[in-house]
Design a protein around this motif. Structure first.
Motif, short mmCIF file in Angstrom:
data_model
loop_
_atom_site.label_atom_id
_atom_site.label_comp_id
_atom_site.label_asym_id
_atom_site.label_seq_id
_atom_site.Cartn_x
_atom_site.Cartn_y
_atom_site.Cartn_z
N PHE A 17 -5.18 1.47 -9.69
CA PHE A 17 -4.11 2.47 -9.66
C PHE A 17 -4.66 3.85 -10.03
CE2 PHE A 17 -0.32 4.77 -11.08
CZ PHE A 17 0.42 4.66 -9.91
N ASN A 18 -5.64 3.91 -10.93
CA ASN A 18 -6.24 5.21 -11.26
C ASN A 18 -6.91 5.82 -10.04
OD1 ASN A 18 -5.41 5.38 -13.90
ND2 ASN A 18 -7.26 4.45 -14.74
N GLU A 19 -7.57 5.00 -9.23
CA GLU A 19 -8.16 5.51 -7.99
C GLU A 19 -7.07 5.97 -7.04
OE1 GLU A 19 -10.48 2.21 -6.60
OE2 GLU A 19 -12.20 2.73 -7.83
N CYS A 20 -5.95 5.27 -7.05
CA CYS A 20 -4.82 5.65 -6.19
C CYS A 20 -4.26 7.00 -6.64
CB CYS A 20 -3.75 4.57 -6.24
SG CYS A 20 -2.54 4.76 -4.93
N LEU A 21 -4.18 7.23 -7.94
CA LEU A 21 -3.73 8.52 -8.44
C LEU A 21 -4.68 9.64 -7.99
CD1 LEU A 21 -2.55 7.75 -12.09
CD2 LEU A 21 -1.15 8.60 -10.19
N GLU A 22 -5.98 9.36 -8.04
CA GLU A 22 -6.96 10.34 -7.58
C GLU A 22 -6.79 10.62 -6.09
OE1 GLU A 22 -10.81 8.78 -8.66
OE2 GLU A 22 -10.36 8.92 -10.81
N THR A 23 -6.52 9.58 -5.32
CA THR A 23 -6.30 9.76 -3.88
C THR A 23 -5.04 10.58 -3.64
OG1 THR A 23 -7.41 7.66 -3.39
CG2 THR A 23 -5.94 8.52 -1.71
N ALA A 24 -3.97 10.28 -4.36
CA ALA A 24 -2.73 11.03 -4.23
C ALA A 24 -2.96 12.51 -4.57
CB ALA A 24 -1.64 10.43 -5.12
N THR A 42 -11.80 5.37 2.09
CA THR A 42 -11.58 3.96 1.81
C THR A 42 -10.42 3.84 0.82
OG1 THR A 42 -13.93 3.52 2.13
CG2 THR A 42 -12.66 1.82 1.02
N LYS A 43 -9.52 2.91 1.08
CA LYS A 43 -8.36 2.73 0.21
C LYS A 43 -8.80 2.39 -1.21
CE LYS A 43 -4.93 1.33 3.61
NZ LYS A 43 -3.97 0.29 4.02
N PRO A 44 -8.10 2.95 -2.18
CA PRO A 44 -8.44 2.69 -3.58
C PRO A 44 -8.14 1.24 -3.98
CG PRO A 44 -6.47 4.04 -3.41
CD PRO A 44 -6.98 3.86 -2.02
N ILE A 45 -8.84 0.82 -5.00
CA ILE A 45 -8.65 -0.55 -5.50
C ILE A 45 -7.77 -0.54 -6.75
CG2 ILE A 45 -9.83 -2.57 -6.46
CD1 ILE A 45 -12.22 -1.81 -4.65
N ASP A 87 0.83 -1.20 0.00
CA ASP A 87 0.00 0.00 0.00
C ASP A 87 0.87 1.26 0.00
OD1 ASP A 87 -2.29 -1.54 -0.02
OD2 ASP A 87 -2.81 -1.15 2.07
N LYS A 88 1.93 1.24 0.80
CA LYS A 88 2.84 2.39 0.84
C LYS A 88 3.53 2.60 -0.50
CE LYS A 88 4.96 1.14 4.66
NZ LYS A 88 5.79 1.10 5.89
N GLU A 89 3.95 1.51 -1.13
CA GLU A 89 4.64 1.62 -2.41
C GLU A 89 3.71 2.16 -3.50
OE1 GLU A 89 7.84 1.74 -4.77
OE2 GLU A 89 7.89 1.16 -2.67
N ILE A 90 2.47 1.73 -3.49
CA ILE A 90 1.51 2.22 -4.49
C ILE A 90 1.27 3.72 -4.30
CG2 ILE A 90 -0.91 2.09 -5.21
CD1 ILE A 90 -0.69 -0.98 -4.60
N ILE A 91 1.10 4.15 -3.06
CA ILE A 91 0.90 5.58 -2.79
C ILE A 91 2.17 6.36 -3.17
CG2 ILE A 91 0.69 7.31 -0.95
CD1 ILE A 91 -1.98 6.23 -1.72
N ARG A 92 3.33 5.81 -2.84
CA ARG A 92 4.60 6.47 -3.20
C ARG A 92 4.68 6.65 -4.72
NH1 ARG A 92 8.05 3.55 -0.50
NH2 ARG A 92 8.54 5.10 1.05
N ASP A 93 4.37 5.58 -5.46
CA ASP A 93 4.39 5.66 -6.93
C ASP A 93 3.40 6.69 -7.45
OD1 ASP A 93 6.31 3.65 -6.94
OD2 ASP A 93 4.92 2.08 -7.60
#
Length: 134
Positions: free
Chosen positions: A117-124, A112-115, A15-21
């Motif tokens: 990678f696009n959702e992760c980008l939006e969260t970032a 809620t944590k994204p599922i 999870d940390k690595e995905i957010i870092r990326d």
């Protein structure tokens, strides 16, 4: 001058690595620092406070070993040094009782944590926009 603007505490390395990326992809990789759990987050915060650095945003995973997100949030809101720093709970849990408890303890929001990678980008991007507003 602050070295980092966001502290994210999460025990899951993936999870940390995905957010870092994701943060690096939006050119904000240098604005975030990571803690392995709530205890580690409090240690980092205390050390940075002694150096005159306080993040603009603290993000806490709910389920962590040693010191979970709820207890870490409670301690942050009882500490005059960090009481005013916004805290976002960042979890896979959608338990409404936990959400309400965190909000009552002073969390700014519960995400809620994204599922994907696009959702992760939006969260970032949301984290980045949030700290820039402060």
């Amino acid at each position: 001058m602050k070295r980092w603007k966001i502290l994210l505490a999460d025990d899951d390395p993936e999870d940390k690595e995905i957010i870092r990326d994701a943060m690096e992809m939006i050119n904000a990789g240098n604005t975030i620092n990571f803690a392995d759990d709530g205890e580690h987050a409090l240690q980092l915060l205390s050390g940075e406070y002694d150096l005159g650095n306080i993040p603009c945003l603290i993000v806490l995973d709910l389920n962590m070993p040693k010191l979970n997100g709820t207890e870490t949030l409670r301690r942050l809101k009882l500490d005059d040094r960090f009481r005013e720093v916004p805290v976002i709970i960042f979890s896979t849990s959608i338990n409404s009782i936990e959400m309400e408890k965190c909000m009552q303890l002073g969390a700014h929001s519960y995400i809620t944590k994204p599922i994907t990678f696009n959702e992760c980008l939006e969260t970032a991007q949301a984290f980045h926009k949030f700290w820039k507003a402060y």
